[in-house]
Design an enzyme around this catalytic site. Structure first.
Site, PDB file in Angstrom:
ATOM      1  N   ILE A   1       0.783  -1.239   0.113  1.00  0.00           N
ATOM      2  CA  ILE A   1       0.067  -0.041   0.078  1.00  0.00           C
ATOM      3  C   ILE A   1       0.821   1.320   0.145  1.00  0.00           C
ATOM      4  O   ILE A   1       0.333   2.345  -0.322  1.00  0.00           O
ATOM      5  CB  ILE A   1      -0.947  -0.062   1.214  1.00  0.00           C
ATOM      6  CG1 ILE A   1      -2.266   0.618   1.111  1.00  0.00           C
ATOM      7  CG2 ILE A   1      -0.217   0.211   2.376  1.00  0.00           C
ATOM      8  CD1 ILE A   1      -3.343   0.330   2.058  1.00  0.00           C
TER       9      ILE A   1
ATOM     10  N   HIS B   1       6.274 -11.736   5.892  1.00  0.00           N
ATOM     11  CA  HIS B   1       6.001 -11.276   4.551  1.00  0.00           C
ATOM     12  C   HIS B   1       7.296 -11.095   3.817  1.00  0.00           C
ATOM     13  O   HIS B   1       8.445 -10.724   4.462  1.00  0.00           O
ATOM     14  CB  HIS B   1       5.318  -9.877   4.484  1.00  0.00           C
ATOM     15  CG  HIS B   1       5.578  -8.916   5.506  1.00  0.00           C
ATOM     16  ND1 HIS B   1       5.390  -8.826   6.748  1.00  0.00           N
ATOM     17  CD2 HIS B   1       6.390  -7.850   5.353  1.00  0.00           C
ATOM     18  CE1 HIS B   1       6.057  -7.738   7.436  1.00  0.00           C
ATOM     19  NE2 HIS B   1       6.677  -7.340   6.433  1.00  0.00           N
TER      20      HIS B   1
HETATM   21  P1  5GP Z   1       8.038  -4.377   7.031  1.00  0.00           P
HETATM   22  O1  5GP Z   1       8.554  -3.144   7.479  1.00  0.00           O
HETATM   23  O2  5GP Z   1       6.917  -4.899   8.302  1.00  0.00           O
HETATM   24  O3  5GP Z   1       8.909  -5.366   6.642  1.00  0.00           O
HETATM   25  O4  5GP Z   1       6.959  -4.095   5.975  1.00  0.00           O
HETATM   26  C1  5GP Z   1       5.330  -4.117   6.020  1.00  0.00           C
HETATM   27  C2  5GP Z   1       4.923  -3.394   4.894  1.00  0.00           C
HETATM   28  O5  5GP Z   1       3.414  -3.710   4.954  1.00  0.00           O
HETATM   29  C3  5GP Z   1       5.193  -2.198   4.332  1.00  0.00           C
HETATM   30  O6  5GP Z   1       5.747  -1.952   3.283  1.00  0.00           O
HETATM   31  C4  5GP Z   1       3.727  -1.439   4.270  1.00  0.00           C
HETATM   32  O7  5GP Z   1       3.757  -0.345   3.481  1.00  0.00           O
HETATM   33  C5  5GP Z   1       2.940  -2.613   4.027  1.00  0.00           C
HETATM   34  N1  5GP Z   1       1.486  -2.509   4.543  1.00  0.00           N
HETATM   35  C6  5GP Z   1       1.240  -2.126   5.930  1.00  0.00           C
HETATM   36  N2  5GP Z   1      -0.245  -2.393   6.095  1.00  0.00           N
HETATM   37  C7  5GP Z   1      -0.574  -2.591   4.789  1.00  0.00           C
HETATM   38  C8  5GP Z   1      -2.109  -2.652   4.302  1.00  0.00           C
HETATM   39  O8  5GP Z   1      -2.974  -2.577   5.067  1.00  0.00           O
HETATM   40  N3  5GP Z   1      -2.045  -3.108   2.953  1.00  0.00           N
HETATM   41  C9  5GP Z   1      -1.013  -3.424   2.182  1.00  0.00           C
HETATM   42  N4  5GP Z   1      -1.175  -3.579   1.115  1.00  0.00           N
HETATM   43  N5  5GP Z   1       0.126  -3.032   2.644  1.00  0.00           N
HETATM   44  C10 5GP Z   1       0.394  -2.866   3.917  1.00  0.00           C
END
Ligand code: 5GP
Ligand code: ZN
Length: 152
Positions: free
Chosen positions: A41, A112
């Protein structure tokens, strides 16, 4: 393996579990019985995609192997769909990133994998890489310690 046959763990408060169940909308891409993928997102570059297991585990080591094994073939299909497989010096590179723990930049506690196109210096993943000088004695000692743990 079918989704029904798989061991499925969910966390009702987890944003990515909600996305898998369709309780929160997402720009879905490939879905398999074990894996779900969708557009990030807040992309760091155009085509920034998340590939997640349909199993709630916070970190990589919390996942059953079958979920891990399903994720990279899905990632490979997405690489092709995003035209990232072009092998030329000018071709777009890409990074596959998987963060574990706040210190390692993890914000969402459901495993993820980021697939992040790297079209230029400024967009996509920007990496800090504090490489140390090679110390063969220290590396050799560490290697021995690690091997003995792996053997046990
Ligand atoms: P992290 O920093 O945990 O590796 O990355 C989390 C990712 O999840 C971020 O790139 C953020 O933009 C994405 N993200 C968080 N909430 C949502 C959401 O509700 N929908 C989508 N599509 N991506 C999300
Ligand atoms: Zn979850």
């Amino acid at each position: 393996m079918s989704a029904a046959a798989a061991t499925v763990a969910h966390d009702a408060s987890c944003i990515f579990c909600k996305i898998i169940k369709g309780e929160i909308p997402s720009f879905k891409l490939i879905e398999t019985p074990l894996t779900y993928s969708f557009l990030d997102i807040e992309p760091t570059s155009k085509g920034h995609v998340l590939i997640i297991p349909k199993y709630h585990g916070a970190k990589l080591h919390n996942l059953p192997d079958e979920y891990l094994a399903d994720i990279l073939p899905v990632t490979k299909k997405l690489v092709k769909a995003l035209n990232l497989e072009i092998d030329s010096p000018e071709g777009t590179g890409y990074n596959v990133l998987q963060n574990n723990g706040r210190i390692a930049h993890q914000v969402v506690d459901h495993v993820h994998f980021h697939l992040i196109p790297k079209p230029d210096e400024k967009s996509g993943l920007i990496v800090g890489w504090p490489a140390e000088k090679t110390d063969f004695d220290a590396l050799g000692k560490f290697h021995k310690e690690l091997l003995s743990k792996l053997e046990n």
